[in-house]
Design an enzyme around this catalytic site. Structure first.
Site, short mmCIF file in Angstrom:
data_model
loop_
_atom_site.label_atom_id
_atom_site.label_comp_id
_atom_site.label_asym_id
_atom_site.label_seq_id
_atom_site.Cartn_x
_atom_site.Cartn_y
_atom_site.Cartn_z
N GLN A 37 28.63 18.07 38.61
CA GLN A 37 28.03 17.13 37.67
C GLN A 37 28.31 15.68 38.04
O GLN A 37 27.90 14.76 37.33
CB GLN A 37 28.54 17.42 36.26
CG GLN A 37 28.13 18.80 35.76
CD GLN A 37 28.80 19.18 34.46
OE1 GLN A 37 29.69 18.49 33.96
NE2 GLN A 37 28.39 20.31 33.88
N HIS B 284 32.01 17.13 33.86
CA HIS B 284 32.21 16.29 32.67
C HIS B 284 32.70 14.87 32.99
O HIS B 284 33.76 14.44 32.57
CB HIS B 284 33.20 16.96 31.71
CG HIS B 284 32.76 18.30 31.23
ND1 HIS B 284 33.47 19.02 30.31
CD2 HIS B 284 31.68 19.05 31.54
CE1 HIS B 284 32.86 20.17 30.08
NE2 HIS B 284 31.76 20.22 30.81
#
Length: 209
Positions: free
Chosen positions: A96, A161
Site C-alpha cells: 500500500q 497502512h
C-alpha cells in the site's frame, strides 16, 4: 479550530472514483450508481493510470493525479495525461506504499507550491509516511526545490497502512494523517507518529503551541 478544505478538494474526492474506474476498465459508457444520497453518474475520464491515489484541481479543466508507484501527472477532463513530473521524492512503492496524497498550497496562485504525502523508504526495508513540498515550474513539468517537511517516526517494517491525507487550516497550518502501519496498538501511543494526525506550519516547522 476549523479545517479548510475548498470545493476543489471535495470534488477531487469524487473524481478519484472516476479515475480509478478509468485505470481498471476498458472504455465504457457512463453509468449511474444508486446511493443513499441519490444517484451518482460515473464517467471514465482517463485510462492507463497505475493505482491513482490522490488528486487536486490545478484549474477547472486539469487535475494533478498521483500514481502509487511514484508518478505525479497532470490529467485533463478530456482524458489527456501528461508525462510524469520531475522532482517527485523517491517512494517506497510496495504493498500500500507509494506516492499518496497531493494538495495545492492555499496560496498556490502566488507561490506555486505543491504538497505531497508518500511512503518514504528507510534503512533495512523500513518505511514511514512523509510530507514533501515543491514548487511547480512555469513549464508545469517539474517540481523545483522539493524538500521533505515531515517524516513519520519511527520508520517500521511492513507495507501496509501509510494513510494519508493533507488538509490546511485557515490559520496557516497543514494537517497530515498517518496510518497505523498495520501495527494496531501503537496508534494509541502519543509519543510516536504512528496512526496520528500531525499539525505543522506550512514550511515544516513545529507550532509554538
Amino acid at each position: 479550530m476549523p479545517i479548510h478544505m475548498n470545493t476543489s478538494r471535495l470534488l477531487s474526492a469524487c473524481i478519484l472514483v472516476l479515475a480509478l474506474s478509468g485505470a481498471a476498465a476498458n472504455a465504457q459508457q457512463a453509468r449511474t450508481i444508486e446511493t443513499r444520497s441519490g444517484p451518482v453518474q460515473m464517467d471514465v475520464l482517463a485510462q492507463g493510470l497505475k493505482n491513482p491515489w490522490g488528486m487536486a484541481f490545478l484549474d477547472k479543466d486539469r487535475l494533478l493525479v498521483t500514481e502509487r508507484p511514484g508518478r505525479l501527472r497532470i490529467v485533463t477532463l478530456t482524458g489527456e495525461i501528461s508525462q510524469p513530473l520531475k522532482g517527485v521524492p523517491q517512494v517506497f512503492a510496495r504493498g500500500q506504499g507509494g506516492l499518496l496524497d497531493v494538495a495545492l498550497s492555499p496560496d498556490f496562485s502566488k507561490d506555486r507550491l505543491i504538497y505531497l504525502t508518500f511512503a518514504e523508504p528507510g534503512p533495512n526495508s523500513t518505511a514511514g509516511t512523509a510530507l514533501a513540498r515543491g514548487r511547480l515550474n512555469a513549464n508545469e513539468d517539474t517540481l523545483e526545490d522539493t524538500a521533505v517537511l515531515f517524516r513519520q517516526q519511527p520508520k517500521v517494517d511492513g507495507s501496509q497502512h501509510f494513510g494519508s491525507r493533507i488538509a490546511f487550516s485557515r490559520d496557516g497550518y497543514v494537517f497530515v494523517t498517518t496510518g497505523d502501519r498495520g501495527k494496531m496498538t501503537p496508534a494509541q501511543d502519543t509519543s510516536t507518529h504512528i496512526g496520528a494526525v500531525v499539525r505543522i506550519a506550512r514550511d515544516g516547522s513545529a507550532p509554538k503551541n
